[in-house]
Design an enzyme around this catalytic site. Structure first.
Site, mmCIF file in Angstrom:
data_model
loop_
_atom_site.group_PDB
_atom_site.id
_atom_site.type_symbol
_atom_site.label_atom_id
_atom_site.label_comp_id
_atom_site.label_asym_id
_atom_site.label_seq_id
_atom_site.Cartn_x
_atom_site.Cartn_y
_atom_site.Cartn_z
ATOM 1 N N SER A 283 41.781 51.060 38.303
ATOM 2 C CA SER A 283 41.450 50.133 37.220
ATOM 3 C C SER A 283 41.463 50.868 35.869
ATOM 4 C CB SER A 283 40.114 49.457 37.519
ATOM 5 O OG SER A 283 39.904 48.336 36.690
ATOM 6 N N ASP B 122 43.608 40.158 43.565
ATOM 7 C CA ASP B 122 42.733 40.809 42.587
ATOM 8 C C ASP B 122 42.385 39.803 41.490
ATOM 9 O OD1 ASP B 122 41.786 42.370 40.382
ATOM 10 O OD2 ASP B 122 42.893 44.114 41.118
ATOM 11 N N HIS C 240 40.326 43.740 44.189
ATOM 12 C CA HIS C 240 40.123 44.857 43.268
ATOM 13 C C HIS C 240 39.132 45.895 43.811
ATOM 14 C CE1 HIS C 240 40.801 46.327 39.147
ATOM 15 N NE2 HIS C 240 39.520 46.599 39.033
#
Length: 288
Positions: A154, A230, A263
């Site tokens: 991320s 995600d 995610h």
């Protein structure tokens, strides 16, 4: 307990797959504060210096998220690969935070940039900390060599891509999970880059992986994994911008999209072995 000359203070140590999972603290001159980071030293480190994978974590994380959730130590122990897990921002009294205490700026959200705007410039120099200060410290004091790879998730995937693309002489390979690929064009990135670097968007481009890849290509092999379930994809992550940049630059980056994955660290745990073996191959480890 200190390792040598009081530069590193050992906070904790656990035996793990025959290696050592260790947490250290130290004073960072670059960040102007006390920092903590985690290291996994594989069993091979008992006999000499080993290559290292630097892992950069995402928003709200510390140095402990990857070490406790990703399940990376088993394969790292097999490969003889150290895992270096820094914190995600400067910490401590006097280190400024988001004015509203939001999760996406300030503490836990350093975005791996060198801030130029007050009050953040005094502490938020995460690019230099990751690319220069921390490796120099570790290579001087621990059985870690200057054969380096870099990866992250991320916000940390953004950091890994940017640092690897800008400093290819320091690394052998780059990988990322769910990276923020085009921060100059997403809400997370716009907020962070404005706060740390100011309003001049020309200054932002040095911290945008898609811009860098399109303009300069890559001297390093790149592996990226993105889950299609995600909840931050595509709005915040903008994976297609990275794909387009690689295509325009003629770079054979491996950018994989996975149905059903989100995610979370469950996604990372599902594919981390492939990433470790990818890096081991480029670090010329025998089991890569």
């Amino acid at each position: 307990m200190t390792t040598s000359a009081s530069a590193l203070t050992k906070v904790s140590e656990q035996l793990c797959f025959g290696g050592k999972q260790i947490r250290f603290s130290h004073h960072s001159a670059v960040l102007n504060c006390q920092m903590q980071f985690s290291v996994f030293l594989p069993p091979q480190a008992e006999a000499g210096k080993v290559p290292a994978l630097y892992w950069l974590s995402g928003l709200t994380c510390t140095d402990e998220n990857f070490s406790s959730k990703a399940g990376a130590q088993r394969v790292a122990a097999e490969l003889g690969l150290a895992l270096i897990m820094p914190d995600t921002s400067p910490r401590g009294e006097g280190v400024p935070d988001d004015a509203n205490g939001a999760y996406d700026f300030g503490l836990g959200a350093g975005f791996y940039v060198n801030a130029t705007e007050p009050p953040f410039a005094e502490h938020y120099q995460m690019y230099d900390y990751i690319a220069a200060e921390l490796p120099a410290l570790l290579e001087a004091e621990l059985p870690v060599s200057d054969k380096r790879a870099i990866s992250g998730h991320s916000m940390g995937g953004h950091g890994a891509l940017v640092i690897g693309l800008r400093s290819p002489e320091r690394y052998r390979s780059i990988s990322a999970f769910s990276p923020i690929c085009n921060p100059i064009n997403c809400a997370w990135g716009i907020k962070a880059l404005t706060g740390y670097l100011g309003e001049d968007k020309a200054h932002w481009q040095q911290y945008d992986a898609s811009v860098l890849l399109s303009a300069k290509g890559s001297a390093l092999p790149i592996l990226v994994d993105q889950g299609l379930a995600d909840n931050f994809y595509p709005a915040q992550l903008q994976t297609e911008a990275l794909v387009n940049a690689a295509n325009s630059a003629g770079v054979a980056a491996e950018i994989r999209l996975h149905e059903g994955y989100d995610h979370s660290y469950y996604f990372i745990a599902s594919f981390i072995e492939q990433h470790l073996r990818f890096h081991a191959q480029h670090l010329a480890l025998t089991h890569g």
